[in-house]
Motif scaffolding. Structure first.
Motif, PDB file in Angstrom:
ATOM      1  N   PRO A 105       0.812  -1.225   0.000  1.00 56.56           N
ATOM      2  CA  PRO A 105       0.000   0.000   0.000  1.00 56.56           C
ATOM      3  C   PRO A 105       0.842   1.272   0.000  1.00 56.56           C
ATOM      4  CG  PRO A 105      -0.123  -1.110   2.134  1.00 56.56           C
ATOM      5  CD  PRO A 105       0.554  -2.053   1.197  1.00 56.56           C
ATOM      6  N   VAL A 106       2.151   1.118   0.225  1.00 59.37           N
ATOM      7  CA  VAL A 106       3.040   2.283   0.172  1.00 59.37           C
ATOM      8  C   VAL A 106       2.934   2.979  -1.178  1.00 59.37           C
ATOM      9  CG1 VAL A 106       5.473   2.989   0.177  1.00 59.37           C
ATOM     10  CG2 VAL A 106       4.633   1.376   1.885  1.00 59.37           C
ATOM     11  N   PHE A 107       2.717   2.211  -2.248  1.00 61.73           N
ATOM     12  CA  PHE A 107       2.586   2.811  -3.578  1.00 61.73           C
ATOM     13  C   PHE A 107       1.392   3.768  -3.629  1.00 61.73           C
ATOM     14  CE2 PHE A 107       5.323  -0.717  -4.564  1.00 61.73           C
ATOM     15  CZ  PHE A 107       6.084  -0.284  -5.654  1.00 61.73           C
ATOM     16  N   ALA A 108       0.273   3.344  -3.074  1.00 64.02           N
ATOM     17  CA  ALA A 108      -0.920   4.207  -3.071  1.00 64.02           C
ATOM     18  C   ALA A 108      -0.698   5.441  -2.209  1.00 64.02           C
ATOM     19  CB  ALA A 108      -2.135   3.421  -2.563  1.00 64.02           C
ATOM     20  N   TYR A 109      -0.055   5.256  -1.048  1.00 67.94           N
ATOM     21  CA  TYR A 109       0.206   6.398  -0.181  1.00 67.94           C
ATOM     22  C   TYR A 109       1.166   7.378  -0.860  1.00 67.94           C
ATOM     23  CZ  TYR A 109      -1.672   3.197   3.348  1.00 67.94           C
ATOM     24  OH  TYR A 109      -2.463   2.320   4.048  1.00 67.94           O
ATOM     25  N   GLY A 110       2.179   6.832  -1.542  1.00 64.16           N
ATOM     26  CA  GLY A 110       3.127   7.684  -2.256  1.00 64.16           C
ATOM     27  C   GLY A 110       2.453   8.449  -3.378  1.00 64.16           C
ATOM     28  N   TYR A 111       1.539   7.782  -4.078  1.00 70.01           N
ATOM     29  CA  TYR A 111       0.799   8.427  -5.163  1.00 70.01           C
ATOM     30  C   TYR A 111       0.007   9.623  -4.638  1.00 70.01           C
ATOM     31  CZ  TYR A 111      -2.443   8.811  -9.131  1.00 70.01           C
ATOM     32  OH  TYR A 111      -3.179   9.272 -10.198  1.00 70.01           O
ATOM     33  N   ILE A 112      -0.716   9.428  -3.534  1.00 75.53           N
ATOM     34  CA  ILE A 112      -1.515  10.501  -2.957  1.00 75.53           C
ATOM     35  C   ILE A 112      -0.615  11.637  -2.456  1.00 75.53           C
ATOM     36  CG2 ILE A 112      -3.054  11.110  -1.050  1.00 75.53           C
ATOM     37  CD1 ILE A 112      -4.231   8.297  -1.277  1.00 75.53           C
ATOM     38  N   ALA A 113       0.496  11.283  -1.778  1.00 73.61           N
ATOM     39  CA  ALA A 113       1.368  12.298  -1.189  1.00 73.61           C
ATOM     40  C   ALA A 113       2.010  13.180  -2.261  1.00 73.61           C
ATOM     41  CB  ALA A 113       2.444  11.627  -0.341  1.00 73.61           C
ATOM     42  N   THR A 114       2.475  12.571  -3.348  1.00 72.55           N
ATOM     43  CA  THR A 114       3.120  13.375  -4.390  1.00 72.55           C
ATOM     44  C   THR A 114       2.136  14.342  -5.032  1.00 72.55           C
ATOM     45  OG1 THR A 114       2.738  11.539  -5.942  1.00 72.55           O
ATOM     46  CG2 THR A 114       4.932  11.701  -4.955  1.00 72.55           C
ATOM     47  N   LEU A 115       0.899  13.914  -5.219  1.00 74.47           N
ATOM     48  CA  LEU A 115      -0.107  14.807  -5.804  1.00 74.47           C
ATOM     49  C   LEU A 115      -0.509  15.899  -4.824  1.00 74.47           C
ATOM     50  CD1 LEU A 115      -2.277  12.251  -7.753  1.00 74.47           C
ATOM     51  CD2 LEU A 115      -1.114  14.218  -8.721  1.00 74.47           C
ATOM     52  N   ALA A 116      -0.575  15.574  -3.547  1.00 77.73           N
ATOM     53  CA  ALA A 116      -0.923  16.580  -2.542  1.00 77.73           C
ATOM     54  C   ALA A 116       0.120  17.688  -2.499  1.00 77.73           C
ATOM     55  CB  ALA A 116      -1.067  15.924  -1.168  1.00 77.73           C
ATOM     56  N   VAL A 117       1.378  17.305  -2.594  1.00 75.33           N
ATOM     57  CA  VAL A 117       2.457  18.299  -2.583  1.00 75.33           C
ATOM     58  C   VAL A 117       2.533  19.029  -3.922  1.00 75.33           C
ATOM     59  CG1 VAL A 117       4.951  18.615  -2.370  1.00 75.33           C
ATOM     60  CG2 VAL A 117       3.776  17.010  -0.863  1.00 75.33           C
ATOM     61  N   GLY A 118       2.429  18.288  -5.024  1.00 74.38           N
ATOM     62  CA  GLY A 118       2.575  18.888  -6.350  1.00 74.38           C
ATOM     63  C   GLY A 118       1.432  19.799  -6.746  1.00 74.38           C
ATOM     64  N   GLY A 119       0.239  19.548  -6.199  1.00 71.84           N
ATOM     65  CA  GLY A 119      -0.916  20.351  -6.576  1.00 71.84           C
ATOM     66  C   GLY A 119      -0.820  21.797  -6.126  1.00 71.84           C
ATOM     67  N   ILE A 120       0.004  22.074  -5.109  1.00 73.27           N
ATOM     68  CA  ILE A 120       0.112  23.452  -4.610  1.00 73.27           C
ATOM     69  C   ILE A 120       0.862  24.334  -5.612  1.00 73.27           C
ATOM     70  CG2 ILE A 120       1.009  24.910  -2.761  1.00 73.27           C
ATOM     71  CD1 ILE A 120       0.531  22.520  -0.861  1.00 73.27           C
ATOM     72  N   PRO A 121       2.121  24.006  -5.963  1.00 69.76           N
ATOM     73  CA  PRO A 121       2.784  24.840  -6.977  1.00 69.76           C
ATOM     74  C   PRO A 121       2.251  24.600  -8.378  1.00 69.76           C
ATOM     75  CG  PRO A 121       4.208  23.007  -6.381  1.00 69.76           C
ATOM     76  CD  PRO A 121       3.025  22.955  -5.451  1.00 69.76           C
ATOM     77  N   GLY A 122       1.758  23.397  -8.654  1.00 65.10           N
ATOM     78  CA  GLY A 122       1.349  23.052 -10.010  1.00 65.10           C
ATOM     79  C   GLY A 122      -0.033  23.533 -10.393  1.00 65.10           C
ATOM     80  N   CYS A 123      -0.784  24.069  -9.443  1.00 70.54           N
ATOM     81  CA  CYS A 123      -2.147  24.497  -9.753  1.00 70.54           C
ATOM     82  C   CYS A 123      -2.547  25.735  -8.945  1.00 70.54           C
ATOM     83  CB  CYS A 123      -3.117  23.351  -9.488  1.00 70.54           C
ATOM     84  SG  CYS A 123      -4.816  23.684  -9.983  1.00 70.54           S
ATOM     85  N   LEU A 124      -2.472  25.637  -7.614  1.00 66.31           N
ATOM     86  CA  LEU A 124      -2.974  26.706  -6.764  1.00 66.31           C
ATOM     87  C   LEU A 124      -2.140  27.974  -6.852  1.00 66.31           C
ATOM     88  CD1 LEU A 124      -4.097  24.776  -3.561  1.00 66.31           C
ATOM     89  CD2 LEU A 124      -5.527  25.821  -5.312  1.00 66.31           C
ATOM     90  N   PHE A 125      -0.797  27.862  -6.969  1.00 62.60           N
ATOM     91  CA  PHE A 125       0.045  29.053  -7.075  1.00 62.60           C
ATOM     92  C   PHE A 125      -0.356  29.897  -8.275  1.00 62.60           C
ATOM     93  CE2 PHE A 125       4.236  28.106  -4.605  1.00 62.60           C
ATOM     94  CZ  PHE A 125       3.518  28.121  -3.427  1.00 62.60           C
ATOM     95  N   ALA A 126      -0.624  29.234  -9.400  1.00 64.82           N
ATOM     96  CA  ALA A 126      -1.014  29.972 -10.606  1.00 64.82           C
ATOM     97  C   ALA A 126      -2.296  30.748 -10.362  1.00 64.82           C
ATOM     98  CB  ALA A 126      -1.183  29.014 -11.780  1.00 64.82           C
ATOM     99  N   GLY A 127      -3.274  30.095  -9.747  1.00 63.35           N
ATOM    100  CA  GLY A 127      -4.533  30.755  -9.471  1.00 63.35           C
ATOM    101  C   GLY A 127      -4.385  31.915  -8.508  1.00 63.35           C
ATOM    102  N   LEU A 128      -3.654  31.702  -7.411  1.00 72.27           N
ATOM    103  CA  LEU A 128      -3.486  32.755  -6.419  1.00 72.27           C
ATOM    104  C   LEU A 128      -2.694  33.929  -6.982  1.00 72.27           C
ATOM    105  CD1 LEU A 128      -2.790  30.546  -3.279  1.00 72.27           C
ATOM    106  CD2 LEU A 128      -4.804  31.963  -3.694  1.00 72.27           C
ATOM    107  N   ALA A 129      -1.664  33.656  -7.788  1.00 73.17           N
ATOM    108  CA  ALA A 129      -0.863  34.728  -8.370  1.00 73.17           C
ATOM    109  C   ALA A 129      -1.674  35.564  -9.350  1.00 73.17           C
ATOM    110  CB  ALA A 129       0.371  34.146  -9.056  1.00 73.17           C
ATOM    111  N   PHE A 130      -2.468  34.899 -10.193  1.00 71.67           N
ATOM    112  CA  PHE A 130      -3.301  35.639 -11.153  1.00 71.67           C
ATOM    113  C   PHE A 130      -4.391  36.439 -10.430  1.00 71.67           C
ATOM    114  CE2 PHE A 130      -2.997  34.409 -15.827  1.00 71.67           C
ATOM    115  CZ  PHE A 130      -1.625  34.221 -15.764  1.00 71.67           C
ATOM    116  N   LEU A 131      -4.989  35.851  -9.409  1.00 71.74           N
ATOM    117  CA  LEU A 131      -6.013  36.578  -8.651  1.00 71.74           C
ATOM    118  C   LEU A 131      -5.412  37.782  -7.928  1.00 71.74           C
ATOM    119  CD1 LEU A 131      -8.059  33.605  -7.147  1.00 71.74           C
ATOM    120  CD2 LEU A 131      -8.864  35.266  -8.833  1.00 71.74           C
ATOM    121  N   THR A 132      -4.198  37.622  -7.402  1.00 73.74           N
ATOM    122  CA  THR A 132      -3.518  38.745  -6.742  1.00 73.74           C
ATOM    123  C   THR A 132      -3.201  39.857  -7.732  1.00 73.74           C
ATOM    124  OG1 THR A 132      -2.525  37.205  -5.154  1.00 73.74           O
ATOM    125  CG2 THR A 132      -1.529  39.390  -5.329  1.00 73.74           C
TER     126      THR A 132
END
Length: 251
Positions: A105-132
């Protein structure tokens, strides 16, 4: 004839009961295409982040870009802040199927963790920067340009977590003896790793195929990502259909 009709009705009834037993999985599955449809609407026609605007522009041109698209940027990224959780449900469904595989199950946990970390710079930063950038249009154009660069470099250039996610997914499929997903999906995932690495030069080039709006850094990777998502949606549907309603999935 009566016997045949009764048999067919019985099969349909059993199928209906199985589907009701997996209603939670089907709800999660429907979130997947709905979320990525909204994602496309937000990033393409509303915010104009896809395809990305040019990096080789002046501060005044960047300010003019935000002035021209201020309203749709606010609508689009405001909507993103509301629906972004749909991505977590979609990724959780993938992790659920990975936990059905004959792997740790480490594979599934790793999959979730990498997306949780990557989603911040890979998606939310763009939105917050443009909104700012649109929040106070009277800011110094150089600051507006800074937000523009941060947003697009973050969106296109966030590589490591996503490359790791695709690699984890590919390895899980290759090592799985239960054949939850076909091996060819692992090769599609490996191509995703390649496209992430090919985007690394966006931090160097302002023009050409390796710039953030280039043929290699953006268009090639986006095309393959579209294929990846379409295949994943279709394969998850088949996996849910085959999954026994009373199957116990490891924690």
């Amino acid at each position: 004839m009566t016997s045949t009709a009764g048999s067919e009705a019985s099969v349909r009834e059993r199928a209906s009961m199985r589907d009701r037993g997996k209603r939670d999985l089907w709800i999660c599955w429907w979130v997947f295409p709905v979320f990525y449809t909204l994602f496309g609407v937000i990033f393409v026609p509303l915010t104009r982040v896809m395809p990305p605007p040019r990096p080789d522009v002046t501060a005044d041109q960047i300010t003019a870009f935000f002035d021209a698209h201020s309203l749709t940027i606010k609508i689009g990224f405001g909507l993103l802040m509301v629906v972004i959780g749909g991505g977590s449900i979609a990724n959780g469904l993938v992790a659920h199927q990975m936990k059905r595989m004959s792997i740790s199950p480490v594979f599934a946990y790793g999959y979730i963790a990498t997306l949780a970390v990557g989603g911040i710079p890979g998606c939310l930063f763009a939105g917050l920067a443009f909104l700012t950038a649109t929040f106070r249009p009277d800011r110094d154009p150089q600051l507006i340009a800074l937000l523009y660069d941060i947003a697009l470099l973050s969106f296109i250039g966030s590589l490591g977590c996503f490359a790791t996610q695709y690699l984890i997914f590919a390895l899980a499929i290759f090592l799985d003896r239960n054949r939850i997903l076909p091996n060819w999906m692992a090769y599609v995932s490996i191509w995703q790793v390649v496209t992430e690495l090919m985007a690394a030069p966006v931090f160097i080039f302002r023009t050409g195929p390796f710039a953030w709006n280039g043929a290699i850094s953006f268009y090639e990777g986006t095309a393959i990502f579209g294929v990846y998502i379409a295949c994943l949606i279709a394969l998850l549907r088949k996996a849910i259909e085959r999954q026994p309603a009373d199957e116990r999935v490891p924690d």
